[in-house]
Scaffold this active site. Structure first.
Site, PDB file in Angstrom:
ATOM      1  N   GLU A   1      12.178   7.540  -2.968  1.00 58.33           N
ATOM      2  CA  GLU A   1      10.818   7.034  -2.730  1.00 58.33           C
ATOM      3  C   GLU A   1      10.734   5.626  -3.289  1.00 58.33           C
ATOM      4  OE1 GLU A   1       7.453   9.576  -3.717  1.00 58.33           O
ATOM      5  OE2 GLU A   1       8.587  11.354  -3.094  1.00 58.33           O
TER       6      GLU A   1
ATOM      7  N   GLU B   1      10.022  15.289  -7.902  1.00 56.55           N
ATOM      8  CA  GLU B   1       9.280  14.880  -9.099  1.00 56.55           C
ATOM      9  C   GLU B   1       9.014  16.090 -10.009  1.00 56.55           C
ATOM     10  OE1 GLU B   1       5.982  12.217  -8.101  1.00 56.55           O
ATOM     11  OE2 GLU B   1       7.409  10.693  -7.460  1.00 56.55           O
TER      12      GLU B   1
END
Ligand code: AHR
Length: 513
Positions: free
Chosen positions: A316, A193
């Site tokens: 994810e 991220e």
């Protein structure tokens, strides 16, 4: 007599209200392999995933373990056929100093887990512990490198430590620490991220940073067989994916990640048990967005990589709710109900059906965090409804995807609708056909007909996950309340399978010659 006639009429009315799901399977066109890595998992240093979950410490007198890892978890994960396990984060990865997690445990420095609860960790679960665990459960490790707060040297040292055969300072250090042979870790995440907790970078900046890190993360024969995965977009951030695809030389890039959680809203996520139908419908709508995101990111990737050499890795995904009352808000501990089974069934069907581009995914997370497959409480352990779905679906790993058409009835709620039934199918090496069906409808069963287009099978069997209420879940007192059962209510006649799929259920059929 009157009563019997009335019952017959009611039966006719009920079955006529069951909408038809029509599926056609093109078994003769099966050619794309469903990569087993779609069935991957994720273990972060977060809450009780590692400490107090997977890892209970060497010599723990209460909980049987191997090198500190619970034996019951090792067995459950072996049974699940976990193809890869991502570690140590998540957001944690971009703060992790791997060198603090090697060598004698008594000498390891402590650290504070700034992302998750501010707890102090003693680094007793480190690189050796994780890679040995992967060997024990038969999973490939997927290491997420620290790009946000680390250095190129730290990450390349980590690659060398775990992969270099011998003669380098890092491989010698590994040997001193008790591991002679390298682990040969292929899968590497270059940060996590990067647009957020991994450094709040712009896509352009991250693309450059990626190039720099990837340059030095190589194999020893210069062919760079490492499988390097770029930190990817969140949800529908297509600009992020396009920027990476445009700016990173493709020979340096094996995969681009994508994260998508099924969350009601980031400010109010709703309870994990005892939710309303409105909550349920919204969760299903969020889960169904995965189809749109996978297609959207794939379209961009197709533009730059029409041969589909670079994989989309959804590293994810899963349901995210409020934490269980009374638990640490930073630990993300939530219950896992039949609603989660619906997310899993639907999402895995989406991944399978896009197996040409989606070649890896990681459910968040494996134990005691978010949509877990396992929950623990001291010496007790339970398998969640999601575990059962992941296990039922593992028949698709490395099988050939069967292209299909589906006409699904809709699940309607307050003027909105979603397809009620989703399906994916594959042919395994023995020629058996496995078909996975999920009916997310909160209220209605649906009749299903599956046309096999002339291919003949003589045997059919099924396994189903269904339960009395959508909030049903397993508890430490009732660990088998939600469990898989045999399903024999199928008819196979003239090349067509017919059945009724109960409301909120997941079914996997096996057809053999
Ligand atoms: O899975 C929990 C967190 O969600 C991860 O650490 C992070 O990558 C994501 O935002």
């Amino acid at each position: 007599m009157k009563k019997i006639i009335l019952l017959i009429c009611m039966g006719a009315i009920f079955s006529s209200t069951l909408a038809q799901t029509k599926i056609t399977l093109n078994t003769d066109l099966a050619k794309t392999t469903i990569n087993k890595h779609i069935y991957g998992h994720f273990a972060e240093h977060l809450g009780k995933c590692i400490y107090g979950g997977i890892y209970v410490g060497e010599g723990n007198p209460k909980i049987p373990n191997t090198a500190g890892v619970r034996n019951d978890i090792i067995q459950a994960l072996r049974d699940l056929k976990v193809p890869n396990l991502r570690w140590p984060g998540g957001c944690f990865a971009d703060t992790y100093q791997w060198k603090d997690g090697i060598g004698p445990k008594a000498n390891r420095p402590k650290m504070v887990n700034v992302w998750w609860g501010g707890v102090t960790e003693d680094n007793s679960f480190g690189t050796h512990d994780f890679l040995d665990l992967c060997e024990r459960i038969g999973a490939e490790p997927y290491l997420a490198g620290n790009v946000g707060s680390g250095s190129v040297k730290d990450l390349t040292d980590w690659v060398t430590y775990v992969n270099h055969p011998g003669g380098s300072p890092m491989s010698e250090l590994r040997k001193q620490n008790g591991r002679e042979k390298p682990w040969s870790v292929k899968m590497w995440g270059v940060g996590n991220e990067a647009w957020g907790c991994g450094g709040n970078m712009t896509a352009e900046y991250y693309a450059n940073i990626y190039r720099q890190y990837a340059t030095f993360m190589t194999d020893w024969d210069n062919t760079s067989k490492l499988y390097r995965i770029a930190s990817g977009a969140s949800d529908g951030d297509y600009v992020w994916t396009e920027t990476l695809m445009k700016n990173i030389p493709h020979k340096m890039l094996a995969g681009v990640a994508l994260h998508h959680y099924s969350v009601l809203s980031w400010t109010e996520k709703g309870p994990s048990v005892g939710f309303s139908e409105a909550h349920y419908f919204k969760t299903m709508s969020e889960a169904y967005l995965m189809e749109e995101f996978v297609k959207g990111h794939s379209t961009i990737m197709d533009k730059y990589d029409p041969e589909k050499r670079i994989a989309l890795i959804v590293d994810e995904w899963g349901g995210w709710y409020n934490v269980e009352p009374g638990t640490n808000p930073g630990f993300l501990y939530q219950q896992n109900t039949m609603r989660d089974a619906m997310i899993a069934g639907m999402t895995l069907n989406i991944f399978n059906n896009h197996a040409d581009r989606v070649r890896g995914a990681n459910l968040a997370q494996i134990v005691n965090v978010l949509q877990s497959v396992i929950l623990t409480n001291e010496e007790k352990m339970l398998l969640t409804p999601t575990y059962h779905v992941m296990k039922m679906y593992n028949v698709h790993q490395e099988a050939k995807l069967v292209p299909l058409n589906i006409e699904s009835p809709t699940y309607e709620f307050q003027g909105k609708s979603l397809p009620a039934v989703s399906v994916s199918a594959s042919k395994d090496a023995s020629g058996a056909l496995n078909i996975s069906l999920t009916n997310i409808d909160y209220r209605k069963p649906h009749q299903v007909s599956i046309n096999l287009r002339g291919e003949e099978f003589s045997k059919i069997s099924g396994r189903i996950l269904a339960s009395a209420t959508i909030s049903d879940h397993n508890t430490f007192d009732q660990p088998n309340k939600v469990n898989v059962k045999d399903f024999a209510d199928t008819k196979l006649e003239k090349g067509v399978v017919t059945l009724t799929l109960p409301a909120y259920s997941v079914l996997v059929l096996k057809l053999a010659k």
